[in-house]
Structure formats: structure tokens, C-alpha cells
Design an enzyme around this catalytic site. Structure first.
Site, short mmCIF file in Angstrom:
data_model
loop_
_atom_site.label_atom_id
_atom_site.label_comp_id
_atom_site.label_asym_id
_atom_site.label_seq_id
_atom_site.Cartn_x
_atom_site.Cartn_y
_atom_site.Cartn_z
N LYS A 412 -0.93 5.74 7.74
CA LYS A 412 -1.47 6.27 9.01
C LYS A 412 -2.93 5.86 9.21
CE LYS A 412 -0.62 10.61 8.44
NZ LYS A 412 -0.06 10.49 7.08
N THR A 414 -4.45 3.26 7.99
CA THR A 414 -4.49 1.83 8.25
C THR A 414 -4.09 1.53 9.70
OG1 THR A 414 -3.81 1.53 5.96
CG2 THR A 414 -3.71 -0.40 7.37
N ARG A 436 -10.69 11.78 8.78
CA ARG A 436 -11.16 12.81 7.86
C ARG A 436 -11.91 12.18 6.69
NH1 ARG A 436 -5.91 15.68 6.06
NH2 ARG A 436 -5.10 13.57 6.42
N LYS A 447 -4.21 9.28 -5.34
CA LYS A 447 -4.17 8.46 -4.13
C LYS A 447 -5.12 7.29 -4.17
CE LYS A 447 -4.08 8.81 0.90
NZ LYS A 447 -4.22 9.68 2.07
N ALA A 666 -3.68 18.82 4.98
CA ALA A 666 -2.69 19.20 5.99
C ALA A 666 -1.58 20.07 5.42
CB ALA A 666 -2.09 17.95 6.62
N PHE A 697 -0.33 13.86 6.85
CA PHE A 697 1.07 13.92 6.48
C PHE A 697 2.01 13.71 7.67
CE2 PHE A 697 -0.84 16.59 2.97
CZ PHE A 697 -0.84 15.54 2.07
N PHE A 785 5.74 -4.53 6.09
CA PHE A 785 5.46 -5.09 4.78
C PHE A 785 6.12 -6.47 4.67
CE2 PHE A 785 4.35 -0.79 4.23
CZ PHE A 785 3.55 -0.67 3.10
N TRP A 814 -2.50 -4.80 8.49
CA TRP A 814 -2.86 -4.83 7.07
C TRP A 814 -3.17 -6.26 6.63
CZ3 TRP A 814 -0.64 -6.91 2.55
CH2 TRP A 814 -1.19 -6.43 1.35
#
Length: 961
Positions: A412, A414, A436, A447, A666, A697, A785, A814
Site C-alpha cells: 500500500k 509503495t 504514517r 517488517k 490499524a 492493513f 510482481f 516498484w
């Protein structure tokens, strides 16, 4: 040749003692420094002669300025330009003239009076202060000729230089760009008076005599533009007599010396006085020896110049308003040269040199005094910006949400960054990302970073992920101060008599005993209308001094911004000095603190203080809520948070702006960045721009809370939702095998599998339906991807559209940056331009239980809810305490639509268990805990910190990803 205007009215206004020496007091507020209303052009009685022609010219200029200002104020009712005049000395006459003309036109004016002997540095100091005051739109100098140095004049901001004395304004005038600059009012007055008197300047010989600097340059330029053959000379020039005898017009830029014979000036020559002492009101009795019949009055030039300065002020205000309105940013975007294979995030980040943050701030319309710079690449933005841009229309408001998360990641952040890079750098549309701030817990835990990834990330990513500007540390400090205050109060109430406790709470200092402001507030809450500490009765002393907190009801926990499972349950107060005041407690992670939620939902410093004060930390033994205000700590919390409330400005890899502010989880809190960041960004992008913010999320958690909590708090209406999905995450929702960190992905995720994709799209379809509950159009962003096949991509997009998505677009940000998301940007722009039919999911006036049930059934798909005895007890207590009309913030696992993390896809017919219910009264919501939800994450067997290191030679951080 002879041309004269009628004699000026000498006594323009009666002088009054108006000026006081001192420093810059700021512009007028509500008429604080306004003089009494008076006639701008002199007092003419019933038997007075007709007003001179000069007065009619001045009236025409002022009336024109007034009309233009009125038109501006029709569209901007709160706008009123402010002219600041810095003067050295107590010059009442010019003050009166300036004030009356300004009042006639509808401007505000303030005089900053300095002592007559003020030096260059003191004058410049005052100029710089006014330069940075956004409430002042024009600045003029009324100082001695000796003080008009180049250093002083060029200290003025050219955009506020309404007298046209800076090199920038003079340069534009000389180049023929008068429409882009301010032209000297004195020089304009001289030209206009001559032309209004019938003097045709074309072909005439004009001598500018004794003038210096900016006035000389402006006079020469304007007269040349009128076709006049213009010469310039000083009084001591050997050929002066010959020049005077040739001149048709003489402009005096300084008083005539006694040794220059008056006979050198021909009787038919038109003479104007423009030198400084006349214009400042310090008259020297005329220019000695110059025949008065051939002199256009010094009052003529002086008063018309003052009126033209007012005209310049209105122009300055108009330009300022135009700059505040929507315009395409003059943004210098940074170029990308994507590599294949794509390097690591930190390598990409280090391969790009960010713009200096003050340059970025200027490009997007921020003023110098609206940012506080932290290093080279980040800055805080002051909330005063909202006041300056209050009349600016908001841009479009877009939320990025996602399908139910999987260990494979959806991207999200990205997508958010890629989308704004596409909008701003490639489609040339003003756009802002609002993200955030990541917690240190996940950064060092599982993460890594949260700055986006690949060629769509925020830079420098190390600074984004580590500390930033210290906001989370401020929250930790404030939260733990309040926690300490709770236990300390219980301790002292348990160990002291009422009298001793009261005497310590309200001590005598230097023989004086008084209540603090926050103590007076508590007295008012208790209904005690007394301000003298000695006047309270014994019963009032007891009520005031004792909070009687019930330790079993304390909900306020200590926090730490680290994943530490061993702090989930602790015992505090075991030291011998605590005299048995021990109890069980716990630590939460900092981003789960209510203060974080307050930061994210507040809209001003005053609002934040009120929210902090009403945070409920426990109940007393009578069942009434105990707040931070009762504990007397509100002011201290606000002090700790005063800098954290300001959003942090950073940039993307392509040099587009990003706000990073607040970071509530979240699954525990409401999972959205701050209201303030969104509001400021919406003003900065303008009506045609876009603000793209991200919810944590899946759409069932972050998006639902964004709509039902954040949008209620902000009053902002979203225009579109971007729902992020990946082929491989959908495969997991379709029944794909589990994923283990560090183990290569199984072939189901790396090879084409149409059936798994089709089965997994049920989760995507459910999340689209959730967004449709709120009436907001959905654009699906398929984060592609390299292992995804064309058949899989086409299938997801087709099924998304069938499920009701406005559009579905594959994205390649990306690997390609903003260029890879241009199609998404176009789809979002089209969706956001549709009419919004936004609506809330529930009415906050419903009972707490019904609101919880509505979310469980409509959003998660539960059959019903099941309340534990403790949860029901808390609901009853909060309802009795008057908190039943708050929105709901569900604390639930993010890994499933249900309460069971391993239930992928779209679980059905489950009962949602509510184990506990807590209240964040300051933030403004009730949050039920679903199942075994923890508010303190733990570290895995191999945390991310194994890979994080510092190169001690270069001081570069290594291992972040």
C-alpha cells in the site's frame, strides 16, 4: 513654457502624538492601532474654495484602489491587506496622511516607530521581522536620507516593497517589466502630476537634479518611457547652469544649495520637489531661491505619492491572493534511472540526492516562517498555514487501502508513493502523499521499513524509519508522565491526611497561596465557586484533594516503542519506598497510546490540549471517570507535544512532497495518518490537486476506521478509494500454501495458477463491497510482481470490475517509479471527479453494542457478536458515564476478516468474540478488543535488527530494507 497646479492645501490634517518608539509590535488586530476615522484629503468647511485638482487625482486613485479591494474581498471575505511603515522619528503629519488614505481605501496600517538616531542594523532588524510576518502585505520606509543605504533597501522582500526601492523591483522596471514589479510612487506621482497639468513630456528635456539611488533610477526610467530626453545631474556639476537653462522640466531630488543662484532656473521651467525631506513631512521651507510661481507644490507630490503607495498595496494584496490560489507548482522533479534487476530499497534511496527541504517547501508554496528545518531533508510545517490558506478550496481526497494482508505483502505504501509520483512528476498535477510514521517496533522486529519500496519510496529512507523528528519519543514521554502521575497520586492519597495532601497540592510560595489555572478548572468541575485556597470548607478540601482512584479500573498503561513481549504483564510498586502500593500493570507499544490517536485526530493546538485533558485514565470508587485534567497534567502533556503536532515534510524519489505524521496501528488503533497533515496538504495542492493518504492493513480495518472515525473527526469527504492487491496474495486467499520467513516461495506463487487467483479474488471482491457501503468509487491497483503472468493480471482486473470497481489497473511503480503508475493516476483522477455519495456506516447515537454488531456483520461478515462479562460491564460503565455516542475502533487481527488469523479468503457464519472494551475519550472513540488481541507485539526468533548496522567510517545505516 508654464504649467502649474493650483496651490495645495497646506494643513492636510491636524498632527497628533501617534507614534511611540519601540520594536515591531505586529500588524493591527481588530483595529488595535487604528486611528480615528478622518478625512483623507483635508478638512474643507462650507466656505472653503473648491478642492484643488491635486485632490481630485488623489481621490480618483484611492477610489479605484477601494473598488479593486472590494472586488477581492467579495471572493475572500476575511482578506484585508496590512501596510507596515517603519519610520525613524515621531513624524505625526505623514502618519496622519498614510492612516487616513489607508482607511479611506479599506486597508489596515501600522507604524513601527524607531528612535530618530536608529542605526542601520536596528532598521534592518525590524525590516526582517516584518518580511516574515505573513499578515503584512506591504512594507515602506520613512527614514532619513542617510539611512537609505543599499544594504537597508535590499533587506526588504521585493514582493512587499511597495515603494519600489529594491534592486529586484528597479531591475524589472528598467527591463520594461513594470507589470511584474512595484514602481516608485514618488516617481509616478511626478509624471502623473505633470501630465494632468497639461505638460506633454514627449520630446521635452527633463533634468533630474540632486537625486540619488532608487529615486534617481525610477525618475529617469519613467520620464524616458514618456519620450522625454532625460538627464541626471548633481548640484556640484560644473555644467549645471547650462543644463538648467536647457531643461523644460526640473525634478529636484534634494534641496537646492544656497550657492546656486535662483536665476539659473528659467521662469518658464516646470519644477517639482521630490526630495525625501518633503516626502517625509520634514519641510525645510521650500527650496531657497526657486520662484514659487513655477514650483508645483511639494504637497502635490507628497500626497499623490502616498495615494499611489496605497494603490501598490492593493496590487500587493492581489498578487498575494493569487499566489494562495490554486496554481500548478513550479516543482523541479528528480529524474529516475531505474535499473534491472531492481536494487535494494536502501541502495535506491542512497542513489538519489534529495532536494534541500527548504527548496521543496518553497516550490509547493510554503513561506520561510512556515517551516522548521530538521537537517537537510526534513522539516516541520507550522499550523499557521491553515489560517493563511483558509479561503483556499480543497483538492481531491483519495484513500489507499488493501485486501486482507498476507505475509507476502501487498504494497500500500509503495502504491501511495508511486501514485503521487505519477500524478505530480508525469501528469503535472499537484499531489501530496500523507503517510504514517513507522514505529521502531516493526522496524527492528519483522517488517523492516515502511517508506515504500523500489522506485516508489520516501527518501532518505533511513531518516523516515528511524526517529524522524522525535514525534514518537514525545508521545512516549507524555504517556509515561501521565502514567507516573496516576500511581503517584494514589500513593500520596494513601499515605497522607486530607489536610496534609491539600497543603502540598496548594503550597504557600513566598507567603502567597493560590490555585494554579488547572486547579481552578477542577474546582469549577466540582461546582466550587471559590478562588481563595483558605476559603474552602473541610468537605470541599476533601473533594478537591482526593481523586479516590480505584486501582482496579486503571486503563492507562505505560508505553515503549519496542516490541517487548515480556512487558505485556508486569508488577509495579515493589520498591520498599512505595509502602505496599503495588499492582499489576502492563506496557503497550507507543503507537497504541491514546496520545498517538489524539495526535492523529486533532485539528489544532487548542483542540489537542482539550483532548489530552479529557482522556479518561480510570474510574474513582464511585464509578465516575478520572481524567488527565483531574490529575493536573494537561498543560505538561501539551508542552511535551507542542512540536509533535506539526506535520513532517519529506519527499519521494522523484522529488514530490510527502507529509509523514502520526502512526497509530490499524489493528489496535485507527490506523491513519493525521487529520492536520491531510488538511494542510488539501489546501496546498489546490482545487485541482490530489491528496493521497494510506489506511493501515485491509479495507475492513484501516478503511472502515478512516471513514467512521477519521472522516467524522475531520469533516473531510473522500473522493475515491484505491484498493491494493497482488496476484500472489490473492493466491494465498484462494488456498495457497503457507509461507515461512526465510524459506523460498513455493511454485504456486512463482508460476501461473489461474485457479488459485480466481478463488482468491473473493477477498478482493469482499473489500470492494465494503468500500461501496460508504458510497465511494473504488479503483483497484494491482501491484505487479515479475512472476505474475499476463493471464493472471487480466483475470484479476476483469473480476474486480465485475465486482463493482470503477476501474482496475496493473501498476509497475516498484520497478519503474511514477512512470509505471501513470495509468493508475489517470483512473484515479477520473474516479475522483465523479460525484461523491459518501455516507457513514452507522449513526453514532446507536448503543455501543449495536455499533459493534453493525461493523461485525456488515464489514467482517460475522453472523453475530459475543460479549464477555467484562466487555458488557465496561460497555455499561461507559454508557452510564456518557460516552455511549462515540464511534467504534475495533482492535482485531489484520490477517483475516474474522478474529482467527489463519482464516483466509472470506470466512462466513462466525461469531465475533469481544473480550474487552476500552475507551479513548480524548481521541474520541470506544475500542473493543476482539479475541486475544495484544497491544504489545513481540519479537520473532530472528528480528530485523540482525541485519541493521552502522558503518562507523561513513556513518551510513546498513541493513534497512
Amino acid at each position: 513654457m508654464s504649467a502649474r497646479l493650483p496651490a495645495a492645501v497646506r494643513q492636510l490634517c491636524r498632527p497628533r502624538a501617534l507614534c511611540r518608539y519601540g520594536s515591531y509590535p505586529g500588524p493591527p488586530r481588530g483595529g488595535q492601532w487604528r486611528l480615528r476615522a478622518g478625512q483623507a484629503f483635508g478638512s474643507l468647511g462650507p466656505n472653503s474654495p473648491e478642492p484643488p485638482a491635486r485632490d481630485s487625482i488623489v481621490r480618483e486613485v484611492i477610489q479605484s484602489s477601494k473598488e479593486v479591494l472590494s472586488l477581492l474581498q467579495e471572493k475572500n471575505p476575511t482578506f484585508k491587506p496590512v501596510l507596515a511603515i517603519i519610520q525613524a522619528g515621531n513624524d505625526n503629519l505623514m502618519q496622519e496622511i498614510n492612516q487616513n488614505l489607508a482607511e479611506e481605501a479599506g486597508l489596515d496600517i501600522t507604524h513601527i516607530c524607531l528612535p530618530p538616531d536608529s542605526g542601520e542594523d536596528e532598521i534592518i532588524h525590524q525590516i526582517l521581522k516584518v518580511n516574515e510576518d505573513i499578515r503584512v502585505h506591504g512594507l515602506a520606509l520613512q527614514i532619513s536620507e542617510d539611512s537609505f543605504s543599499s544594504k537597508v533597501l535590499n533587506a526588504l522582500k521585493p514582493e512587499k516593497d511597495v515603494d519600489g526601492v529594491t534592486d529586484v523591483n528597479l531591475g524589472r522596471l528598467v527591463r520594461g517589466h513594470a507589470h511584474e514589479c512595484f514602481v516608485s510612487p514618488v516617481a509616478r506621482a511626478a509624471v502623473e502630476l505633470l501630465e494632468k497639468s497639461g505638460v506633454n513630456l514627449d520630446g521635452k528635456k527633463t533634468l533630474v537634479l540632486g537625486a540619488h539611488g532608487s529615486l534617481e533610477a525610477a525618475l529617469q526610467c519613467l520620464f524616458q518611457r514618456k519620450g522625454s530626453l532625460t538627464m541626471s545631474s548633481q548640484w556640484k556639476t560644473p555644467q549645471l547652469q547650462g543644463k538648467l537653462q536647457e531643461a523644460d522640466v526640473v525634478i529636484l531630488g534634494s534641496p537646492k544649495p544656497e550657492e546656486i543662484p535662483a536665476t539659473w532656473i528659467q521662469q518658464d521651467t516646470v519644477v517639482l520637489n521630490c526630495f525625501h525631506d518633503f516626502l517625509s513631512g520634514k519641510l525645510r521651507g521650500g527650496s531657497p531661491g526657486v520662484h514659487v510661481n513655477s514650483l508645483i507644490s511639494e504637497d502635490d507630490v507628497r500626497l499623490l505619492a502616498a495615494a499611489l503607495r496605497i494603490q501598490n498595496m492593493v496590487s500587493s494584496g492581489r498578487r498575494w491572493l493569487r499566489e494562495q490560489q490554486h496554481r500548478r507548482w513550479r516543482l523541479h522533479c528528480l529524474q529516475l534511472q531505474p535499473l534491472s534487476p531492481v536494487p535494494s530499497d536502501i541502495e535506491i534511496s542512497r542513489g538519489q540526492t534529495p532536494k534541500a527541504v527548504d527548496v521543496l517547501a518553497k516550490e509547493i508554496g510554503l513561506l520561510a516562517d512556515e517551516i522548521e528545518i530538521y537537517g537537510k531533508s526534513k522539516a516541520k510545517v507550522c499550523l499557521s498555514l491553515l489560517q493563511r490558506l483558509q479561503d483556499q478550496k480543497n483538492g481531491k481526497y483519495v484513500l489507499v487501502a488493501g485486501i486482507t494482508p498476507t505475509p507476502l505483502g501487498e504494497g500500500k505504501s509503495t502504491v501511495t508513493v508511486g501514485l503521487v509520483q505519477a500524478l505530480t512528476a508525469h501528469l503535472k498535477v499537484n499531489s501530496f502523499a500523507c503517510l504514517r510514521q513507522p514505529s521502531q517496533g516493526p522496524t527492528f522486529g519483522v517488517k523492516g521499513g515502511a517508506a515504500g519500496g523500489g522506485y516508489a519510496q520516501v527518501i532518505p529512507m533511513e531518516e523516515f524509519n528511524l526517529h524522524l523528528t522525535g514525534d514518537i519519543h514525545a508521545i512516549t514521554a507524555a504517556n509515561n508522565l501521565l502514567a507516573a502521575a496516576i500511581d503517584t497520586r494514589i500513593f500520596h492519597e494513601n499515605t497522607q491526611t486530607d489536610k496534609a495532601l491539600y497543603n502540598r497540592l496548594v503550597p504557600s510560595v513566598n507567603g502567597v497561596r493560590k490555585f494554579s489555572e488547572i486547579q481552578l478548572s477542577r474546582l469549577k468541575k466540582l461546582g466550587i465557586d471559590k478562588t481563595d485556597p483558605s476559603a474552602l470548607t473541610e468537605e470541599e478540601v476533601t473533594r478537591f484533594a482526593r481523586l479516590n482512584i480505584d486501582p482496579a479500573t486503571i486503563t492507562w498503561q505505560r508505553v515503549l516503542d519496542t516490541n517487548d513481549r515480556f512487558l505485556r504483564k508486569i508488577t509495579i510498586g515493589q520498591g520498599s519506598a512505595e509502602k505496599g502500593c503495588s499492582r499489576q500493570a502492563q506496557f503497550d507499544i507507543t503507537v497504541a497510546s491514546e496520545i498517538m490517536a489524539v495526535l492523529a485526530l486533532t485539528d489544532s493546538l487548542g483542540d489537542m490540549k482539550e483532548r489530552l485533558g479529557r482522556m479518561v485514565v480510570a474510574s474513582d470508587k464511585d464509578g465516575q471517570p478520572v481524567t488527565a485534567e483531574d490529575l493536573g497534567v494537561t498543560g505538561a502533556l501539551t508542552v511535551l507535544m507542542k512540536d509533535a503536532i506539526k506535520p513532517n515534510l519529506m519527499q519521494t524519489l522523484e522529488g514530490t512532497p510527502v507529509f509523514v505524521h502520526a502512526g497509530p496501528f490499524a489493528n489496535i488503533a485507527h490506523g491513519n495518518s493525521s487529520v492536520l497533515a491531510d488538511k494542510i496538504a488539501l489546501k496546498l495542492v489546490g482545487e485541482e490537486g490530489f491528496v493521497v493518504t494510506e489506511a493501515g492493513f485491509g479495507a475492513d480495518i484501516g478503511m472502515e476506521k478512516f471513514f467512521n472515525i477519521k472522516c467524522r473527526a475531520s469533516g473531510l469527504v473522500p473522493n475515491a478509494v484505491v484498493l491494493v492487491a497482488t496476484v500472489r496474495a490473492l493466491k494465498m486467499h484462494g488456498g495457497g500454501p503457507s509461507v515461512t520467513a526465510g524459506v523460498p516461495l513455493k511454485k504456486e506463487y512463482t508460476e501461473e495458477n489461474i485457479q488459485l487467483v480466481a478463488d482468491g479474488c473473493c477477498n478482493l471482491q469482499k473489500q470492494i463491497q465494503i468500500a461501496q457501503l460508504f458510497g465511494v468509487p473504488v479503483v483497484v491497483a494491482l501491484n505487479v510482481f515479475k512472476t505474475d503472468t499476463r493471464a493472471e493480471i487480466d483475470l484479476v482486473c476483469e473480476l474486480a470490475k465485475r465486482a463493482g470497481a470503477f476501474d482496475a489497473v496493473p501498476c509497475y511503480h516498484w520497478s519503474a517509479g511514477g512512470r509505471g503508475s501513470v495509468d493508475l493516476a489517470r483512473a484515479v483522477r477520473e474516479a475522483a471527479n465523479k460525484r461523491s455519495r459518501f455516507q457513514f456506516l452507522y449513526d453514532v447515537q446507536l448503543p455501543i453494542v449495536e455499533k459493534i454488531r453493525t461493523i461485525a456483520q456488515a464489514v467482517y461478515g460475522a453472523k453475530d457478536i459475543e460479549l464477555s462479562a467484562e466487555a458488557q460491564s465496561k460497555i455499561d460503565r461507559y454508557t452510564q458515564q456518557g460516552f455511549g455516542n462515540l464511534p467504534i475502533c475495533m482492535a482485531k487481527t489484520h490477517l483475516s476478516l474474522s478474529h482467527e488469523p489463519d482464516k483466509k479468503g472470506v470466512p462466513r457464519d462466525f461469531i465475533l468474540p469481544i473480550s474487552d472494551v476500552r475507551a479513548s475519550i480524548g481521541a474520541g472513540f470506544i475500542y473493543p478488543l476482539v479475541g486475544t488481541m495484544s497491544t504489545m507485539p513481540g519479537l520473532p526468533t530472528r528480528p530485523c535488527f540482525y541485519d541493521i548496522d552502522l558503518d562507523t567510517e561513513t556513518e551510513q545505516v546498513q541493513g534497512l530494507f
